[in-house]
Structures are given as structure tokens and as C-alpha cells.
Design an enzyme around this catalytic site. Sequence first.
Site, short mmCIF file in Angstrom:
data_model
loop_
_atom_site.label_atom_id
_atom_site.label_comp_id
_atom_site.label_asym_id
_atom_site.label_seq_id
_atom_site.Cartn_x
_atom_site.Cartn_y
_atom_site.Cartn_z
CB SER A 34 -0.90 0.03 1.23
OG SER A 34 -1.57 -1.20 1.39
N1 SAH Z 1 -0.67 -4.98 4.03
C1 SAH Z 1 0.14 -5.28 2.87
C2 SAH Z 1 -0.54 -5.02 1.54
C3 SAH Z 1 -1.61 -5.97 1.32
S1 SAH Z 1 -2.12 -6.28 -0.34
C4 SAH Z 1 1.47 -4.57 2.94
O1 SAH Z 1 1.73 -3.84 3.91
O2 SAH Z 1 2.30 -4.79 2.04
C5 SAH Z 1 -3.46 -7.35 0.10
C6 SAH Z 1 -3.06 -8.73 0.52
O3 SAH Z 1 -4.24 -9.39 0.93
C7 SAH Z 1 -2.47 -9.57 -0.61
O4 SAH Z 1 -1.18 -9.98 -0.27
C8 SAH Z 1 -3.44 -10.74 -0.73
O5 SAH Z 1 -2.79 -11.98 -1.00
C9 SAH Z 1 -4.08 -10.76 0.64
N2 SAH Z 1 -5.39 -11.41 0.71
C10 SAH Z 1 -6.45 -11.31 -0.14
N3 SAH Z 1 -7.47 -12.09 0.29
C11 SAH Z 1 -7.06 -12.69 1.44
C12 SAH Z 1 -7.65 -13.61 2.37
N4 SAH Z 1 -8.89 -14.09 2.20
N5 SAH Z 1 -6.93 -14.01 3.43
C13 SAH Z 1 -5.67 -13.55 3.63
N6 SAH Z 1 -5.04 -12.69 2.80
C14 SAH Z 1 -5.73 -12.26 1.71
#
Ligand code: SAH
Length: 214
Positions: free
Chosen positions: A61
Amino acid sequence: MTDEAERKMQFLFALRSRGVTDKRVLSAMEAIDRGPFIRHYFTDRAYEDMPLPIACGQTISQPSVVGLMTQALDVSARDKVLEVGTGSGYQAAVLSQLARRVYTVDRHKRLVREAREVFDALGLTNITAFTADGSHGLPDQAPFDRIIVTAAAEDPPGPLLAQLKIGGIMVLPVGQSDAVQSLIRVSRSESGFDYRELRPVRFVPLVEGLGRDS
Ligand code: SAH
């Protein structure tokens, strides 16, 4: 001033100018270098206020969004926090400076493995990362004082609401994945849940089930 000091000053200035004013959040973001979380991709842009691609087709993000979400979460030093969506691990690392313990889950095993490597390298010992479908929360560790979701669901997932303590706060983006979503803050009290809309955001979707690499 060295290049690094100047970069850091600009990074913090950009955060402040976008509304990240909480001193504890700014110190946490000053302490955690975003560089190692970008790995080999786009490392030269690590200190710019923009989202960047990471492995598994996901994104780290934008720093100001990390700051605003962390600020809205109002974390205290005694809190046990759950993050759904580890991604690069950057958000979890920022939270680790403010909370007692951070649990973070991602549906992609590779992202969890790489994030753990960075946590170890930086000596962040109060973070535990798991490969799991975070839409079910983390029942074994529940309830949580704070929950942050960094992928967008259409509505707040029921299991996450259920795993939030009374007095707890959850911050998450909601809305259709291909449209502009709203960042919302859910507070739980004795009498129920209170929902407040914070700002428009854009996140990757919350997807059910584990990733193909898991
Ligand atoms: N917080 C992160 C950015 C997240 S991007 C950072 O600081 O870099 C969103 C993430 O959510 C992705 O890696 C994706 O794989 C994860 N995601 C999506 N659906 C999910 C689920 N049901 N359970 C766990 N992770 C999930």
C-alpha cells in the site's frame, strides 16, 4: 544533510501533508524502513508515496494510506492486533512498533515466507505470520483488540466482527473490487457495532481460499 536523511524527511513530510499527524504513528513509520519490504522490485521508489507491485500479483500500500489506517486503528501498547493481508509485511511491521503483538495472515504462502524473512532480519519479534484465509479470522488467537484488513471485501466479514473485543476497533476497505472502495472504521461496544466512513481508497480484493502457491 545526507541523502538518506533528506529522503526520510521528505517521506515524513509527505505523510504529514496527507493527514498522518499522530506522533506515535509518524515515529513508527520513521523507525521502519520501507525499502526491505519492496525487495528487488522498484527499490528506488520505496520512499515515494505510491503503492508498488510485490510478488503474487499483489501490492504494497501507499505509505500515507498505511499511516491513515494505522492512525484510525488507534493502537495502544497493550493491544493484540490481527492484520488480514500480510502482503509485503510493511503494515504489520509498522503496527509492531505500536502494539504488544501482531498476528498477520495472507492467503499466499510465498508472501508470508518472504515477509517473515524481513521481520527476522529487522529483529521484529512480536509479529507472527501465518498462511491462512483471513476472511475466517484467526479463531485460535481471538479475540483481538484491533483488526485491520488490507484487502477489500464487499462487507465486513462476519467472523472478523465476531473476533473483535468489546471496546475494539476494526479498520477495513469495503466495496466492489473494481470500483472505488470506502475505508471504514468499525467500533464495537456493549450495545453493538458503530460504522464510520473515513475516505475513498483502492485495494486489491479479499479473495476466499488459499493462493495457488499455498
Ligand atoms: N498490508 C500489505 C498489503 C496488502 S495487499 C502490505 O503492507 O504490504 C493485500 C493482501 O491481501 C495480498 O497480499 C493478498 O494476497 C491478501 N489477501 C487477499 N485475500 C485474502 C484472504 N482471504 N486471506 C488472507 N489474505 C488475503
